[in-house]
Design a protein around this motif. Structure first.
Motif, PDB file in Angstrom:
ATOM      1  N   ARG A  45       0.824  -1.194   0.000  1.00  0.00           N
ATOM      2  CA  ARG A  45       0.000   0.000   0.000  1.00  0.00           C
ATOM      3  C   ARG A  45       0.872   1.263   0.000  1.00  0.00           C
ATOM      4  N   THR A  46       1.949   1.238   0.799  1.00  0.00           N
ATOM      5  CA  THR A  46       2.820   2.408   0.899  1.00  0.00           C
ATOM      6  C   THR A  46       3.614   2.645  -0.385  1.00  0.00           C
ATOM      7  N   PHE A  47       4.184   1.578  -0.932  1.00  0.00           N
ATOM      8  CA  PHE A  47       5.086   1.732  -2.065  1.00  0.00           C
ATOM      9  C   PHE A  47       4.377   1.766  -3.411  1.00  0.00           C
ATOM     10  N   VAL A  48       3.191   1.192  -3.482  1.00  0.00           N
ATOM     11  CA  VAL A  48       2.518   1.101  -4.772  1.00  0.00           C
ATOM     12  C   VAL A  48       1.181   1.850  -4.766  1.00  0.00           C
ATOM     13  N   THR A  49       0.226   1.361  -3.984  1.00  0.00           N
ATOM     14  CA  THR A  49      -1.135   1.900  -4.055  1.00  0.00           C
ATOM     15  C   THR A  49      -1.183   3.389  -3.748  1.00  0.00           C
ATOM     16  N   GLU A  50      -0.593   3.818  -2.651  1.00  0.00           N
ATOM     17  CA  GLU A  50      -0.680   5.220  -2.259  1.00  0.00           C
ATOM     18  C   GLU A  50       0.046   6.120  -3.252  1.00  0.00           C
ATOM     19  N   ARG A  51       1.134   5.641  -3.817  1.00  0.00           N
ATOM     20  CA  ARG A  51       1.850   6.444  -4.817  1.00  0.00           C
ATOM     21  C   ARG A  51       1.028   6.553  -6.085  1.00  0.00           C
ATOM     22  N   ASN A  52       0.429   5.442  -6.523  1.00  0.00           N
ATOM     23  CA  ASN A  52      -0.423   5.496  -7.713  1.00  0.00           C
ATOM     24  C   ASN A  52      -1.575   6.479  -7.504  1.00  0.00           C
ATOM     25  N   GLN A  53      -2.180   6.418  -6.330  1.00  0.00           N
ATOM     26  CA  GLN A  53      -3.298   7.321  -6.034  1.00  0.00           C
ATOM     27  C   GLN A  53      -2.846   8.778  -6.022  1.00  0.00           C
ATOM     28  N   ASP A  54      -1.672   9.025  -5.485  1.00  0.00           N
ATOM     29  CA  ASP A  54      -1.147  10.396  -5.462  1.00  0.00           C
ATOM     30  C   ASP A  54      -0.876  10.896  -6.880  1.00  0.00           C
ATOM     31  N   TRP A  55      -0.305  10.039  -7.726  1.00  0.00           N
ATOM     32  CA  TRP A  55      -0.030  10.457  -9.102  1.00  0.00           C
ATOM     33  C   TRP A  55      -1.319  10.790  -9.833  1.00  0.00           C
ATOM     34  N   VAL A  56      -2.326   9.936  -9.678  1.00  0.00           N
ATOM     35  CA  VAL A  56      -3.599  10.182 -10.347  1.00  0.00           C
ATOM     36  C   VAL A  56      -4.218  11.483  -9.844  1.00  0.00           C
ATOM     37  N   LYS A  57      -4.099  11.751  -8.557  1.00  0.00           N
ATOM     38  CA  LYS A  57      -4.600  13.012  -8.010  1.00  0.00           C
ATOM     39  C   LYS A  57      -3.899  14.193  -8.665  1.00  0.00           C
ATOM     40  N   GLN A  58      -2.594  14.072  -8.890  1.00  0.00           N
ATOM     41  CA  GLN A  58      -1.858  15.143  -9.556  1.00  0.00           C
ATOM     42  C   GLN A  58      -2.327  15.324 -10.995  1.00  0.00           C
TER      43      GLN A  58
END
Length: 293
Positions: A227-240
């Motif tokens: 979740r920390t290394f993949v999911t949350e980063r993917n979600q942050d990128w999409v938010k950007q």
């Protein structure tokens, strides 16, 4: 081979005895459109060889049509490493048996064992990984990310990073015991790496989404770290992508690690959930290799 599945280790260092990319061997890419915004998503690897090029024509056309390039982090940017904690060096954390294995590996790479032992485990792991691939003829200068950063500068296209290099380093340096498990798995499975990495690269070259998705979700040190290394980063990128005022209209070429574009909670899937129309830009194919646990 958990270490080689950890694509968050600043760079996903890969190798393989490969061939030039052709229409029959296309790495994965998608186009995601919503309103006036178009994102061309291309899954990358960060170390390569001249035979990786030329890239598929559809990818090159998408790059030329884009007004800017978005990458995980500008690899040419300046950064500083966190201060080393002398209480958490490889020398202090490894067992005597593990230190002997590390010394043997260092000597095979013509590297001073004392230099590695003085590093924190995460840094020693990265250094060993880089040196192994360099000794086999693979270099960051041929990595896909670096390729597009260089081309963007030549074409005077803006380059935007989704993350800072310091942030990417902190993901690994902040692991328990400074990433000790990454180092121990690397050195204990050192001789088995080439075959496994060759399969990973072959899967990337052919755009084998099934194989890559399986690799991305195997043994990732538990659901919390995934979740920390993949999911949350993917979600942050999409938010950007959806909120950055500079990116709301126009065409953008997005080059990020291939394993962020497949598997659970991948970037194309998250964009589709937000109303983007996502279509394949390249045609992948299945490979015969298997990435064993």
């Amino acid at each position: 081979m958990k270490l080689l599945r950890h694509h968050w280790l600043c760079s996903l260092l890969l190798l393989g005895g490969l061939f030039p990319l052709t229409n029959q061997a296309e790495p994965l890419a998608w186009t995601a459109s919503r309103g006036e915004q178009t994102l061309h998503l291309f899954g990358t690897i960060h170390v390569g060889q001249p035979e990786f090029y030329p890239l598929p024509q559809a990818v090159s056309r998408a790059f030329r049509a884009s007004q800017a390039v978005i990458v995980e982090a500008d690899l040419n940017g300046s950064f500083s490493l966190p201060a080393a904690n002398k209480s958490f060096t490889a020398d202090k954390l490894l067992s005597d048996k593990q230190k002997q294995i590390l010394i043997s590996i260092a000597q095979s790479l013509s590297l001073s064992p004392s230099a590695l032992l003085a590093m924190e485990p995460w840094q020693a792991a990265l250094s060993l990984q880089q040196l192994q691939f360099q000794s086999l003829g693979y270099d960051a200068q041929y990595g896909i990310d670096q390729h597009f950063i260089t081309k963007a500068k030549m074409a005077n296209k803006p380059i935007w990073g989704l993350e800072s290099i310091e942030f990417q380093i902190s993901l690994t340096s902040d692991l328990p015991n400074k990433g000790l498990e990454l180092l121990t798995e690397l050195i204990e499975e050192w001789d088995q790496q080439p075959e496994q990495v060759a399969c990973l690269v072959t899967s990337w070259v052919h755009g084998d989404e099934t194989n890559l998705a399986e690799i991305s979700q195997k043994d990732l040190l538990g659901e919390e770290l995934y979740r920390t290394f993949v999911t949350e980063r993917n979600q942050d990128w999409v938010k950007q992508f959806t909120s950055n005022p500079n990116w709301q209209s126009g065409s953008y070429f997005v080059a990020v690690g291939a394993l962020h574009l497949v598997g659970k909670d991948n970037v194309p899937q998250l964009l589709e959930q937000l109303g983007y129309t996502v279509t394949p830009l390249t045609q992948g194919s299945r490979t015969e290799c298997a990435f064993d646990s």
